[in-house]
Design a protein around this motif. Sequence first.
Motif, short mmCIF file in Angstrom:
data_model
loop_
_atom_site.label_atom_id
_atom_site.label_comp_id
_atom_site.label_asym_id
_atom_site.label_seq_id
_atom_site.Cartn_x
_atom_site.Cartn_y
_atom_site.Cartn_z
N VAL A 209 32.27 8.21 -19.50
CA VAL A 209 32.97 9.45 -18.51
C VAL A 209 32.53 10.58 -17.52
O VAL A 209 32.50 10.88 -16.51
CB VAL A 209 34.74 9.97 -18.98
N SER B 175 33.53 3.92 -3.54
CA SER B 175 32.67 3.87 -4.41
C SER B 175 33.24 2.77 -5.06
O SER B 175 34.35 2.49 -4.72
CB SER B 175 33.23 4.84 -5.49
N ASP C 98 35.20 1.91 -8.12
CA ASP C 98 36.23 2.18 -9.00
C ASP C 98 36.00 3.07 -8.70
O ASP C 98 35.61 3.96 -9.28
CB ASP C 98 35.60 1.50 -10.25
N GLN C 99 37.19 4.04 -8.10
CA GLN C 99 38.20 5.08 -8.40
C GLN C 99 38.84 5.88 -8.67
O GLN C 99 39.00 6.98 -9.69
CB GLN C 99 39.00 5.39 -6.81
N SER C 100 38.47 4.73 -9.94
CA SER C 100 39.85 5.23 -11.60
C SER C 100 38.58 5.63 -13.01
O SER C 100 37.34 4.35 -12.27
CB SER C 100 40.67 4.28 -12.09
N ALA C 101 38.38 6.92 -13.18
CA ALA C 101 37.18 6.48 -14.80
C ALA C 101 37.77 5.51 -15.62
O ALA C 101 38.69 4.74 -15.50
CB ALA C 101 38.02 8.17 -14.66
N TRP D 27 30.75 8.67 -15.36
CA TRP D 27 31.38 8.46 -13.78
C TRP D 27 31.60 8.92 -12.96
O TRP D 27 31.46 9.74 -11.80
CB TRP D 27 32.51 7.80 -14.09
N GLU E 200 38.29 3.11 -18.85
CA GLU E 200 38.75 3.28 -20.02
C GLU E 200 38.70 3.87 -20.98
O GLU E 200 39.31 4.86 -21.75
CB GLU E 200 39.98 2.66 -20.57
N GLN F 251 30.80 10.26 -8.99
CA GLN F 251 31.73 11.00 -8.21
C GLN F 251 30.68 11.97 -7.40
O GLN F 251 31.07 11.81 -6.06
CB GLN F 251 33.00 10.79 -8.56
#
Length: 207
Positions: free
Chosen positions: A15, A4, A6-9, A18, A11, A22
């Motif tokens: 969300v 992916s 970007d594996q982080s949601a 995102w 900021e 996923q």
Amino acid sequence: MVDSPDQSAPETGGVFEWVEEQIEQRDNWARRRRKGIPTDKGLLVIACMDERIPVEDALGISLGDAHVFRNAGGKVTDDVIRSVALSTHFFEATEIIVVNHTDCGMMSAPDDAVVDGLEAATDERLDEIDLNPALPSLSIGEASIADWISMTDDIDEACQTQIDYLKDHPLIPDEVTVHGYVYEVESGALRRPGERVAEQINTRVSE
């Protein structure tokens, strides 16, 4: 397991999008055969089963990029052709790479010596055994057990022969590209078959 960007949601905001992305990526990974999703690079690799050969690292690929078929010696057997035919015709593989290697165990002894050793170790005559118990109707016909063992005398010659065989095989589409390399266990690098650089730079005569 699933790549992916970007594996982080994020900021702030977005969300929901995102999370949905996923979920979709995981679903695609789990059901990629059912959805008809090909390998990420349209690649099929044929390599030796030797534990020293880091196929992914050597080729710069990751999980999901390729179908990888490994056997003793990285031999293009009929079973390999079966897998190649399926991969190229139904799973959109457009490139084949053969990876053989130096110090291969399939160069350690003559065919007949390996046959004799297996028979001594198992106390069985190999020519009296079904080679594939799951498919007993298949046999090697008039071929010898030594041909089935298929040891190798020259790894560079074997690699090039397999490249040529795959290029000319009627079950493989003409537009599929075929390449092959020899992985040097002593240097941890790939080279083209027949290009033994050490032989060229450690002799007085040069081209």
